[in-house]
Design a protein around this motif. Structure first.
Motif, PDB file in Angstrom:
ATOM      1  N   ARG A 179       0.837  -1.208   0.000  1.00 59.64           N
ATOM      2  CA  ARG A 179       0.000   0.000   0.000  1.00 59.64           C
ATOM      3  C   ARG A 179       0.871   1.257   0.000  1.00 59.64           C
ATOM      4  O   ARG A 179       2.006   1.243   0.497  1.00 59.64           O
ATOM      5  CB  ARG A 179      -0.884   0.076   1.256  1.00 59.64           C
ATOM      6  N   ILE A 180       0.297   2.356  -0.485  1.00 64.26           N
ATOM      7  CA  ILE A 180       0.838   3.700  -0.280  1.00 64.26           C
ATOM      8  C   ILE A 180      -0.325   4.577   0.177  1.00 64.26           C
ATOM      9  O   ILE A 180      -1.290   4.770  -0.567  1.00 64.26           O
ATOM     10  CB  ILE A 180       1.470   4.294  -1.552  1.00 64.26           C
ATOM     11  N   TYR A 181      -0.258   5.068   1.419  1.00 67.31           N
ATOM     12  CA  TYR A 181      -1.251   5.996   1.952  1.00 67.31           C
ATOM     13  C   TYR A 181      -0.626   7.393   2.008  1.00 67.31           C
ATOM     14  O   TYR A 181       0.547   7.536   2.358  1.00 67.31           O
ATOM     15  CB  TYR A 181      -1.676   5.596   3.369  1.00 67.31           C
ATOM     16  N   VAL A 182      -1.427   8.406   1.685  1.00 67.18           N
ATOM     17  CA  VAL A 182      -0.900   9.773   1.683  1.00 67.18           C
ATOM     18  C   VAL A 182      -1.870  10.721   2.364  1.00 67.18           C
ATOM     19  O   VAL A 182      -3.078  10.490   2.408  1.00 67.18           O
ATOM     20  CB  VAL A 182      -0.612  10.273   0.246  1.00 67.18           C
ATOM     21  N   ARG A 183      -1.294  11.796   2.905  1.00 74.87           N
ATOM     22  CA  ARG A 183      -2.069  12.914   3.442  1.00 74.87           C
ATOM     23  C   ARG A 183      -1.400  14.195   2.992  1.00 74.87           C
ATOM     24  O   ARG A 183      -0.175  14.323   3.057  1.00 74.87           O
ATOM     25  CB  ARG A 183      -2.110  12.850   4.973  1.00 74.87           C
ATOM     26  N   GLY A 184      -2.193  15.148   2.521  1.00 73.23           N
ATOM     27  CA  GLY A 184      -1.636  16.408   2.055  1.00 73.23           C
ATOM     28  C   GLY A 184      -1.161  16.364   0.616  1.00 73.23           C
ATOM     29  O   GLY A 184      -0.486  17.294   0.157  1.00 73.23           O
ATOM     30  N   PHE A 185      -1.511  15.316  -0.103  1.00 75.52           N
ATOM     31  CA  PHE A 185      -1.131  15.176  -1.507  1.00 75.52           C
ATOM     32  C   PHE A 185      -2.347  14.833  -2.355  1.00 75.52           C
ATOM     33  O   PHE A 185      -3.267  14.148  -1.897  1.00 75.52           O
ATOM     34  CB  PHE A 185      -0.090  14.067  -1.697  1.00 75.52           C
ATOM     35  N   LYS A 186      -2.304  15.268  -3.601  1.00 77.77           N
ATOM     36  CA  LYS A 186      -3.246  14.800  -4.607  1.00 77.77           C
ATOM     37  C   LYS A 186      -2.574  13.684  -5.387  1.00 77.77           C
ATOM     38  O   LYS A 186      -1.426  13.808  -5.808  1.00 77.77           O
ATOM     39  CB  LYS A 186      -3.638  15.935  -5.554  1.00 77.77           C
ATOM     40  N   VAL A 187      -3.280  12.583  -5.570  1.00 79.85           N
ATOM     41  CA  VAL A 187      -2.737  11.451  -6.316  1.00 79.85           C
ATOM     42  C   VAL A 187      -3.004  11.666  -7.796  1.00 79.85           C
ATOM     43  O   VAL A 187      -4.159  11.744  -8.228  1.00 79.85           O
ATOM     44  CB  VAL A 187      -3.362  10.126  -5.844  1.00 79.85           C
ATOM     45  N   GLU A 188      -1.926  11.767  -8.577  1.00 77.67           N
ATOM     46  CA  GLU A 188      -2.082  11.975 -10.013  1.00 77.67           C
ATOM     47  C   GLU A 188      -2.095  10.658 -10.773  1.00 77.67           C
ATOM     48  O   GLU A 188      -2.914  10.469 -11.681  1.00 77.67           O
ATOM     49  CB  GLU A 188      -0.975  12.893 -10.535  1.00 77.67           C
ATOM     50  N   THR A 189      -1.194   9.752 -10.437  1.00 75.97           N
ATOM     51  CA  THR A 189      -1.175   8.430 -11.066  1.00 75.97           C
ATOM     52  C   THR A 189      -0.724   7.397 -10.042  1.00 75.97           C
ATOM     53  O   THR A 189      -0.023   7.725  -9.078  1.00 75.97           O
ATOM     54  CB  THR A 189      -0.213   8.363 -12.276  1.00 75.97           C
ATOM     55  N   ALA A 190      -1.118   6.155 -10.261  1.00 71.41           N
ATOM     56  CA  ALA A 190      -0.650   5.040  -9.436  1.00 71.41           C
ATOM     57  C   ALA A 190      -0.729   3.775 -10.271  1.00 71.41           C
ATOM     58  O   ALA A 190      -1.709   3.563 -10.994  1.00 71.41           O
ATOM     59  CB  ALA A 190      -1.492   4.898  -8.172  1.00 71.41           C
ATOM     60  N   GLN A 191       0.310   2.937 -10.174  1.00 64.86           N
ATOM     61  CA  GLN A 191       0.299   1.708 -10.940  1.00 64.86           C
ATOM     62  C   GLN A 191       1.131   0.632 -10.245  1.00 64.86           C
ATOM     63  O   GLN A 191       2.074   0.929  -9.512  1.00 64.86           O
ATOM     64  CB  GLN A 191       0.833   1.940 -12.356  1.00 64.86           C
ATOM     65  N   VAL A 192       0.736  -0.613 -10.489  1.00 65.75           N
ATOM     66  CA  VAL A 192       1.522  -1.769 -10.082  1.00 65.75           C
ATOM     67  C   VAL A 192       2.334  -2.213 -11.295  1.00 65.75           C
ATOM     68  O   VAL A 192       1.801  -2.297 -12.407  1.00 65.75           O
ATOM     69  CB  VAL A 192       0.616  -2.917  -9.598  1.00 65.75           C
ATOM     70  N   LEU A 193       3.619  -2.479 -11.094  1.00 66.18           N
ATOM     71  CA  LEU A 193       4.473  -2.894 -12.196  1.00 66.18           C
ATOM     72  C   LEU A 193       4.439  -4.412 -12.331  1.00 66.18           C
ATOM     73  O   LEU A 193       4.779  -5.141 -11.398  1.00 66.18           O
ATOM     74  CB  LEU A 193       5.901  -2.408 -11.968  1.00 66.18           C
ATOM     75  N   LEU A 235       2.596  12.105  -7.107  1.00 65.35           N
ATOM     76  CA  LEU A 235       1.842  12.898  -6.156  1.00 65.35           C
ATOM     77  C   LEU A 235       2.092  14.381  -6.378  1.00 65.35           C
ATOM     78  O   LEU A 235       3.174  14.778  -6.837  1.00 65.35           O
ATOM     79  CB  LEU A 235       2.236  12.525  -4.717  1.00 65.35           C
ATOM     80  N   LYS A 236       1.119  15.184  -6.012  1.00 65.83           N
ATOM     81  CA  LYS A 236       1.270  16.638  -6.035  1.00 65.83           C
ATOM     82  C   LYS A 236       0.863  17.182  -4.675  1.00 65.83           C
ATOM     83  O   LYS A 236      -0.212  16.844  -4.165  1.00 65.83           O
ATOM     84  CB  LYS A 236       0.401  17.251  -7.134  1.00 65.83           C
ATOM     85  N   LEU A 237       1.731  18.015  -4.098  1.00 63.34           N
ATOM     86  CA  LEU A 237       1.425  18.576  -2.794  1.00 63.34           C
ATOM     87  C   LEU A 237       0.157  19.409  -2.869  1.00 63.34           C
ATOM     88  O   LEU A 237       0.036  20.291  -3.714  1.00 63.34           O
ATOM     89  CB  LEU A 237       2.595  19.440  -2.309  1.00 63.34           C
ATOM     90  N   ALA A 238      -0.795  19.109  -2.005  1.00 65.30           N
ATOM     91  CA  ALA A 238      -2.086  19.791  -2.031  1.00 65.30           C
ATOM     92  C   ALA A 238      -1.950  21.212  -1.540  1.00 65.30           C
ATOM     93  O   ALA A 238      -1.119  21.493  -0.671  1.00 65.30           O
ATOM     94  CB  ALA A 238      -3.099  19.034  -1.184  1.00 65.30           C
TER      95      ALA A 238
END
Length: 273
Positions: free
Chosen positions: A238-252, A270-273
């Motif tokens: 998993r990757i959990y984030v706070r204070g970021f906007k998720v732009e892309t996510a992928q499993v390789l 990620l982009k800082l919110a």
């Protein structure tokens, strides 16, 4: 501010097939993430048994097992000039734990022992990464194999984040949660205000389905499938984030990743919110 992050359980740098050393190939593979921060689990700080033996790259080239610890070897001649290591499991021929590789300075780091019993050593590595004056709290996680213990370790993670980043500071929590029934995510979301990187992407998809009139009922949020790497079925990483906007996510996925470890890596932008 945009950053790219990845999480990967590297299986101690040894392939799951015939226990072949894969450290050199792993270094090349990690570079393919093009990530600013890499969260690693099962990293060997010392392994006397393989010193002087050979590892094999994906191209068939042979190299000695490095004398340096794996996280230091991965940082050498790479974009990651900074690293931190948290030792968890100690045995006669070495030790392993969690590690963080970073293109940005690591202002401080601390390893929290969250072992639930004597036969399974686990830890949470907390690092404060300095990206242009912005402090990002990074937590590298590897939880236990037993559900009751994972629940207690999950609470220890919540306590750790609340104690070190109590004022809504940017947070990234990543690693191997071993949470195959997905029982921990809701508690993390509620207690810490985090989202898993596939949460937002899944929500966008569901909104699109609603607009097209295809959705009949809301599906529960679920992380991506990452284990086993050759044919992922279980949602362990998993990757959990706070204070970021998720732009892309992928499993390789693919042959390379199936050979290197039993877990598939996750990469997110990620982009800082």
């Amino acid at each position: 501010m945009k950053i790219r992050v990845a999480t990967y359980n590297i299986h101690k740098g040894v392939s799951t097939i015939r226990s072949t050393p894969r450290v050199v190939a792993l270094k090349k593979a990690i570079a393919q993430f093009e990530a600013d921060i890499v969260f690693l689990q099962e990293v060997q700080g010392r392994h006397d048994r393989f010193h002087g033996k050979y590892g094999t790259t994906s191209h068939g080239e042979h190299h000695h097992w490095p004398e340096r610890s794996q996280h230091e070897f991965f940082c050498g001649d790479s974009r990651h000039e900074h690293s931190a290591y948290g030792m968890n499991a100690v045995y006669d021929h070495g030790h392993h734990g969690n590690a963080l590789l970073s293109s940005f300075p690591i202002d401080k780091s601390h390893n929290h022992d969250v072992s639930d019993h004597a036969y399974e050593q686990r830890g949470i590595l907390h690092c404060v990464v300095n990206n242009g004056g912005v402090a990002i709290h990074c937590f590298v996680v590897h939880l236990g194999l037993f559900e009751a213990g994972r629940g207690r370790q999950n609470q220890a993670l919540i306590d750790c984040v609340n104690a070190s980043a109590p004022n809504g500071e940017p947070v990234i929590i990543a690693g191997d949660f071993n949470d195959w029934r997905n029982t921990l995510s809701d508690r993390l979301r509620t207690a810490l205000g985090v989202v898993e990187v596939f949460d937002e992407l899944g929500t966008r998809s569901k909104i699109g389905d609603l607009v097209r009139g295809l959705a009949r009922r809301e599906k529960p949020l679920a992380p991506a499938r990452t284990f086993p790497a050759a044919l992922p079925w279980f949602r362990l990483d998993r990757i959990y984030v706070r204070g970021f906007k998720v732009e892309t996510a992928q499993v390789l996925h693919g042959t390379l990743w199936a050979k290197l470890s039993d877990h598939a890596p996750i990469v997110a932008s990620l982009k800082l919110a």
